[in-house]
Design an enzyme around this catalytic site. Structure first.
Site, PDB file in Angstrom:
ATOM      1  N   HIS A   1       0.834  -1.188   0.000  1.00  0.00           N
ATOM      2  CA  HIS A   1       0.000   0.000   0.000  1.00  0.00           C
ATOM      3  C   HIS A   1       0.873   1.244   0.000  1.00  0.00           C
ATOM      4  CE1 HIS A   1      -3.819  -2.090   0.618  1.00  0.00           C
ATOM      5  NE2 HIS A   1      -3.154  -2.887   1.444  1.00  0.00           N
TER       6      HIS A   1
ATOM      7  N   CYS B   1      -0.677   2.703  -4.202  1.00  0.00           N
ATOM      8  CA  CYS B   1      -1.422   3.921  -4.479  1.00  0.00           C
ATOM      9  C   CYS B   1      -0.479   5.117  -4.362  1.00  0.00           C
ATOM     10  CB  CYS B   1      -2.579   4.069  -3.493  1.00  0.00           C
ATOM     11  SG  CYS B   1      -3.919   2.888  -3.752  1.00  0.00           S
TER      12      CYS B   1
END
Length: 248
Positions: free
Chosen positions: A110, A151
């Site tokens: 992430h 992301c």
């Protein structure tokens, strides 16, 4: 955690891809938390797949650093060849490269603006790029290709990565956009892959001996979610280099 199945699945896939393409296992270092194959939620104990009914990617994967050893500090020590920083942790393997070597770094987890996640910590863009700069100054590589899945992954390099140190970074998204999961499996109740990661690996499997890095990045961009486009940062002259120069 089970919801993050896709990240180790991508890593396992990448490991087998590189080995199949001729990269010696001794030259590959793998970090992953390793809580999926035998997770209580896994109905297929000992198996990790990247697509529904796909082949089991878990057997044979080198697991150099797992669990609590998957930290930013260990990661940076591995990159820098810092054996003292990994003493007593995992396999102890570090990147022992020199001025003639090509390095390929693949990271999946992430992220948010200026950071990427580890299981219980995070790594910021300044620390990562300081390490890369230090490696360049110490001539620890000829060229480096860095693929980053997270992301807002472009924020790890945009405006930070030097353009003249022999490093090219390709990211799953730009500095402000998310990256997306793919291959949802209703039986397993989780996503099995990340779009960017699966796309670059499929490209390498199909055209890796012929494609340039730029051609691969463009092909990947055409395959993935329209709201998440790969970014390219660093020494852009390296775009014309062959993918095969870094991935086997």
């Amino acid at each position: 955690g089970w919801d993050n199945y896709r990240h180790p699945a991508d890593v396992c896939h990448a490991f087998h891809l590189l080995v199949k393409r001729g990269v010696p296992e001794k030259n590959i270092i793998v970090m992953m938390y390793d809580d999926i194959a035998y997770n209580a939620a896994n109905p297929d104990q000992g198996q990790i797949v990247n697509k529904a009914n796909g082949s089991n990617l878990y057997p044979g994967v080198a697991k150099d650093y797992t669990g609590e050893n998957v930290t930013p500090e260990v990661f940076l020590s591995v990159l820098q060849g810092g054996k003292d920083g990994v003493k007593g942790r995992g396999s102890g393997k570090v990147v022992e490269s020199g001025p003639e070597d090509h390095l390929f770094v693949y990271f999946a987890d992430h992220g948010a603006s200026g950071i990427v996640a580890f299981p219980s910590d995070y790594l910021d863009a300044v620390a990562l790029n300081r390490t890369v700069q230090d490696m360049a100054e110490k001539r620890r590589f000829a060229k480096m290709l860095f693929y980053l899945e997270s992301c807002e992954s472009g924020s790890m390099f945009e405006g930070v990565l030097a353009s003249d140190i022999g490093v090219l970074a390709v990211t799953a998204s730009n500095a402000t956009s998310p990256s997306f999961a793919t291959n949802y499996d209703a039986r397993l109740n989780t996503f099995l892959a990340d779009e960017f990661s699966l796309a670059w690996m499929q490209e390498t499997e199909l055209r890796g001996n012929k494609e340039s890095i730029l051609e691969q990045a463009q092909a990947v961009a055409n395959k993935i979610e329209k709201y998440s486009k790969p970014g390219i940062y660093g020494e852009l002259d390296l775009e014309s280099k062959r993918v095969a120069d870094f991935q086997g």
